[in-house]
Design a protein around this motif. Structure first.
Motif, PDB file in Angstrom:
ATOM      1  N   ASP A 146     -15.288 -54.347 -30.082  1.00  0.00           N
ATOM      2  CA  ASP A 146     -14.914 -54.296 -31.494  1.00  0.00           C
ATOM      3  C   ASP A 146     -14.255 -55.617 -31.868  1.00  0.00           C
ATOM      4  N   GLN A 147     -14.363 -55.972 -33.157  1.00  0.00           N
ATOM      5  CA  GLN A 147     -13.730 -57.199 -33.643  1.00  0.00           C
ATOM      6  C   GLN A 147     -12.459 -56.902 -34.434  1.00  0.00           C
ATOM      7  N   ASP A 148     -12.134 -55.618 -34.588  1.00  0.00           N
ATOM      8  CA  ASP A 148     -10.979 -55.190 -35.363  1.00  0.00           C
ATOM      9  C   ASP A 148      -9.793 -54.975 -34.423  1.00  0.00           C
ATOM     10  N   SER A 149      -8.794 -55.822 -34.521  1.00  0.00           N
ATOM     11  CA  SER A 149      -7.628 -55.736 -33.630  1.00  0.00           C
ATOM     12  C   SER A 149      -6.867 -54.430 -33.810  1.00  0.00           C
ATOM     13  N   ASP A 150      -6.791 -53.936 -35.042  1.00  0.00           N
ATOM     14  CA  ASP A 150      -6.090 -52.676 -35.289  1.00  0.00           C
ATOM     15  C   ASP A 150      -6.778 -51.525 -34.562  1.00  0.00           C
ATOM     16  N   ALA A 151      -8.096 -51.492 -34.650  1.00  0.00           N
ATOM     17  CA  ALA A 151      -8.849 -50.435 -33.979  1.00  0.00           C
ATOM     18  C   ALA A 151      -8.675 -50.515 -32.469  1.00  0.00           C
ATOM     19  N   LEU A 152      -8.737 -51.714 -31.913  1.00  0.00           N
ATOM     20  CA  LEU A 152      -8.605 -51.881 -30.465  1.00  0.00           C
ATOM     21  C   LEU A 152      -7.222 -51.452 -29.971  1.00  0.00           C
ATOM     22  N   ALA A 153      -6.184 -51.772 -30.740  1.00  0.00           N
ATOM     23  CA  ALA A 153      -4.823 -51.395 -30.338  1.00  0.00           C
ATOM     24  C   ALA A 153      -4.688 -49.880 -30.259  1.00  0.00           C
ATOM     25  N   PHE A 154      -5.269 -49.183 -31.239  1.00  0.00           N
ATOM     26  CA  PHE A 154      -5.214 -47.725 -31.250  1.00  0.00           C
ATOM     27  C   PHE A 154      -6.070 -47.139 -30.128  1.00  0.00           C
ATOM     28  N   THR A 155      -7.295 -47.634 -30.005  1.00  0.00           N
ATOM     29  CA  THR A 155      -8.276 -46.993 -29.131  1.00  0.00           C
ATOM     30  C   THR A 155      -7.995 -47.224 -27.653  1.00  0.00           C
ATOM     31  N   THR A 156      -7.510 -48.400 -27.299  1.00  0.00           N
ATOM     32  CA  THR A 156      -7.204 -48.648 -25.886  1.00  0.00           C
ATOM     33  C   THR A 156      -6.105 -47.711 -25.398  1.00  0.00           C
ATOM     34  N   LYS A 157      -5.162 -47.402 -26.267  1.00  0.00           N
ATOM     35  CA  LYS A 157      -4.120 -46.437 -25.917  1.00  0.00           C
ATOM     36  C   LYS A 157      -4.707 -45.037 -25.798  1.00  0.00           C
ATOM     37  N   ARG A 158      -5.560 -44.675 -26.755  1.00  0.00           N
ATOM     38  CA  ARG A 158      -6.166 -43.346 -26.758  1.00  0.00           C
ATOM     39  C   ARG A 158      -7.020 -43.107 -25.518  1.00  0.00           C
ATOM     40  N   LEU A 159      -7.760 -44.137 -25.089  1.00  0.00           N
ATOM     41  CA  LEU A 159      -8.706 -43.964 -23.988  1.00  0.00           C
ATOM     42  C   LEU A 159      -8.123 -44.317 -22.621  1.00  0.00           C
ATOM     43  N   SER A 160      -6.830 -44.628 -22.590  1.00  0.00           N
ATOM     44  CA  SER A 160      -6.198 -44.989 -21.313  1.00  0.00           C
ATOM     45  C   SER A 160      -6.236 -43.832 -20.309  1.00  0.00           C
ATOM     46  N   VAL A 161      -6.398 -42.601 -20.811  1.00  0.00           N
ATOM     47  CA  VAL A 161      -6.453 -41.432 -19.915  1.00  0.00           C
ATOM     48  C   VAL A 161      -7.669 -41.476 -18.996  1.00  0.00           C
ATOM     49  N   PHE A 162      -8.665 -42.282 -19.349  1.00  0.00           N
ATOM     50  CA  PHE A 162      -9.879 -42.374 -18.527  1.00  0.00           C
ATOM     51  C   PHE A 162      -9.794 -43.484 -17.481  1.00  0.00           C
ATOM     52  N   GLY A 163      -8.657 -44.158 -17.417  1.00  0.00           N
ATOM     53  CA  GLY A 163      -8.444 -45.176 -16.396  1.00  0.00           C
ATOM     54  C   GLY A 163      -9.487 -46.271 -16.401  1.00  0.00           C
ATOM     55  N   GLU A 164      -9.993 -46.607 -15.221  1.00  0.00           N
ATOM     56  CA  GLU A 164     -10.925 -47.722 -15.074  1.00  0.00           C
ATOM     57  C   GLU A 164     -12.327 -47.407 -15.580  1.00  0.00           C
ATOM     58  N   ARG A 165     -12.563 -46.165 -15.983  1.00  0.00           N
ATOM     59  CA  ARG A 165     -13.886 -45.827 -16.528  1.00  0.00           C
ATOM     60  C   ARG A 165     -14.081 -46.449 -17.908  1.00  0.00           C
ATOM     61  N   PHE A 166     -12.996 -46.883 -18.540  1.00  0.00           N
ATOM     62  CA  PHE A 166     -13.101 -47.526 -19.850  1.00  0.00           C
ATOM     63  C   PHE A 166     -12.509 -48.931 -19.804  1.00  0.00           C
ATOM     64  N   SER A 167     -13.244 -49.871 -20.382  1.00  0.00           N
ATOM     65  CA  SER A 167     -12.739 -51.234 -20.575  1.00  0.00           C
ATOM     66  C   SER A 167     -13.253 -51.726 -21.920  1.00  0.00           C
ATOM     67  N   TYR A 168     -12.737 -52.844 -22.392  1.00  0.00           N
ATOM     68  CA  TYR A 168     -13.140 -53.306 -23.723  1.00  0.00           C
ATOM     69  C   TYR A 168     -13.193 -54.828 -23.789  1.00  0.00           C
ATOM     70  N   LYS A 169     -13.910 -55.292 -24.809  1.00  0.00           N
ATOM     71  CA  LYS A 169     -13.982 -56.717 -25.116  1.00  0.00           C
ATOM     72  C   LYS A 169     -13.888 -56.886 -26.630  1.00  0.00           C
ATOM     73  N   LYS A 170     -13.104 -57.839 -27.079  1.00  0.00           N
ATOM     74  CA  LYS A 170     -12.981 -58.116 -28.508  1.00  0.00           C
ATOM     75  C   LYS A 170     -13.997 -59.177 -28.904  1.00  0.00           C
ATOM     76  N   GLY A 171     -14.669 -58.945 -30.013  1.00  0.00           N
ATOM     77  CA  GLY A 171     -15.623 -59.935 -30.503  1.00  0.00           C
ATOM     78  C   GLY A 171     -16.766 -59.289 -31.252  1.00  0.00           C
ATOM     79  N   ARG A 172     -17.704 -60.106 -31.675  1.00  0.00           N
ATOM     80  CA  ARG A 172     -18.916 -59.609 -32.336  1.00  0.00           C
ATOM     81  C   ARG A 172     -19.853 -59.048 -31.269  1.00  0.00           C
ATOM     82  N   TYR A 173     -20.352 -57.859 -31.517  1.00  0.00           N
ATOM     83  CA  TYR A 173     -21.088 -57.170 -30.458  1.00  0.00           C
ATOM     84  C   TYR A 173     -22.363 -57.889 -30.044  1.00  0.00           C
ATOM     85  N   SER A 174     -23.025 -58.583 -30.967  1.00  0.00           N
ATOM     86  CA  SER A 174     -24.263 -59.270 -30.585  1.00  0.00           C
ATOM     87  C   SER A 174     -23.996 -60.340 -29.529  1.00  0.00           C
ATOM     88  N   ALA A 175     -22.895 -61.069 -29.699  1.00  0.00           N
ATOM     89  CA  ALA A 175     -22.543 -62.128 -28.744  1.00  0.00           C
ATOM     90  C   ALA A 175     -22.049 -61.544 -27.429  1.00  0.00           C
TER      91      ALA A 175
END
Length: 311
Positions: free
Chosen positions: A52-81
């Motif tokens: 995602d390129q939205d910092s607000d969304a990433l801040a919320f979602t990384t906290k929400r999905l932390s319960v899944f541990g290493e099964r979830f990771s993220y990258k900030k930026g435009r998805y095509s790149a």
């Protein structure tokens, strides 16, 4: 934790990836994590990389999905790149079994008046990435008459695009546009629509122009066409208007073609064997009545899915 966004076509998305037992799925438009959360719960051996390129969304979602541990990771930026970068890693590409792209604005983005997406906002912004320079305010106040006409014609499919562009140019001579409310009230004064707010298509056009939404989708699909995923991997794309759906439909149709010769050639000279796989559904999946009652914004959502074959 209060969830600020209802993911559209959730059951349909889960069904589109039902064959994925393990591996890595890329959620190109992570947003507030609704689809990713459901996928991680439904498929316990799946890992997801969210983009995602939205910092607000990433801040919320990384906290929400932390319960899944290493099964979830993220990258900030435009998805095509980011997807192109991920697929350049051949070892990683071998483990990618799914791609999901929900090409729309989240409810939290739309409802937050500070983001300038909604009709009564005191801002005129519409940037998904607030670190980028170009905003709706820059376009409305700075684009030429011809450029505004092109945006409203091509991205909004507005019949009276010339009239709308001319009204904006005349209005900004008196006072610059600083709010979405100012713009939507001007449009509502001069245009009528029986079913939707008169400014809906104009705001759609500006949002697409600000965030290069069609270009992003085209570049993603081009990357996947050039770097097909392994057999059985699936791509699901959720669109919200005809422009995005047309791009997805036509691309999937091209990927299905066994013969890639020019249609004017009488006899095949390419030798065939070029099909990348098949579309999962003859027609796009849409929201059912229960979802429409719960989330009226799902009314225009369409899901198309493609399964890769031998590459």
């Amino acid at each position: 934790m209060d969830i600020p966004h209802i993911p559209v076509l959730l059951e349909q998305v889960l069904d589109s990836f039902e064959t994925l037992k393990s591996g890595i799925l890329i959620d190109c438009t992570l947003g507030f994590g609704g689809h990713t959360h459901a996928l991680l719960e439904a498929y316990p051996n799946l890992e997801i990389i969210g983009i995602d390129q939205d910092s607000d969304a990433l801040a919320f979602t990384t906290k929400r999905l932390s319960v899944f541990g290493e099964r979830f990771s993220y990258k900030k930026g435009r998805y095509s790149a980011v997807v192109r970068e991920l697929l350049s890693n051949k070892a990683l590409q071998e483990n990618i079994v799914g791609i999901l792209a929900d090409i729309g604005v989240s409810s939290m983005q739309f409802d937050n008046k500070e983001r300038g997406f909604c009709f009564d906002s005191y801002m005129l912004d519409m940037r998904m990435d607030r670190e980028q320079h170009l905003s709706a305010k820059e376009i409305v106040n700075g684009a030429s008459l011809n450029e505004l006409e092109r945006i409203f014609r091509d991205f909004g499919e507005i019949r009276e695009y010339k009239k709308l562009a001319r009204l904006i140019v005349e209005e900004r001579k008196n006072a610059k546009f600083t709010s979405a409310k100012h713009l939507s009230e001007l449009i509502a004064k001069h245009f009528k629509h029986p079913k939707i707010h008169p400014a809906t298509q104009a705001f759609q056009a500006l949002r697409i122009a600000v965030n290069d939404e069609l270009g992003e989708l085209e570049r993603l699909l081009q990357t996947l066409g050039e770097n097909p995923l392994k057999k059985g991997a699936r791509v699901s794309v959720i669109t919200f208007h005809s422009l995005e759906d047309r791009i997805t439909k036509q691309t999937f149709r091209e990927w299905e073609r066994d013969c890639i010769c020019d249609c004017n050639i009488m006899r095949c000279i390419c030798g065939g064997g070029h099909s990348k796989g098949k579309s999962l559904y003859k027609k796009p999946l849409c929201a059912d009545e229960s979802e429409l009652r719960e989330n009226p914004r799902s009314r225009s959502a369409k899901l198309r899915s493609f399964e890769f074959g031998e590459s």
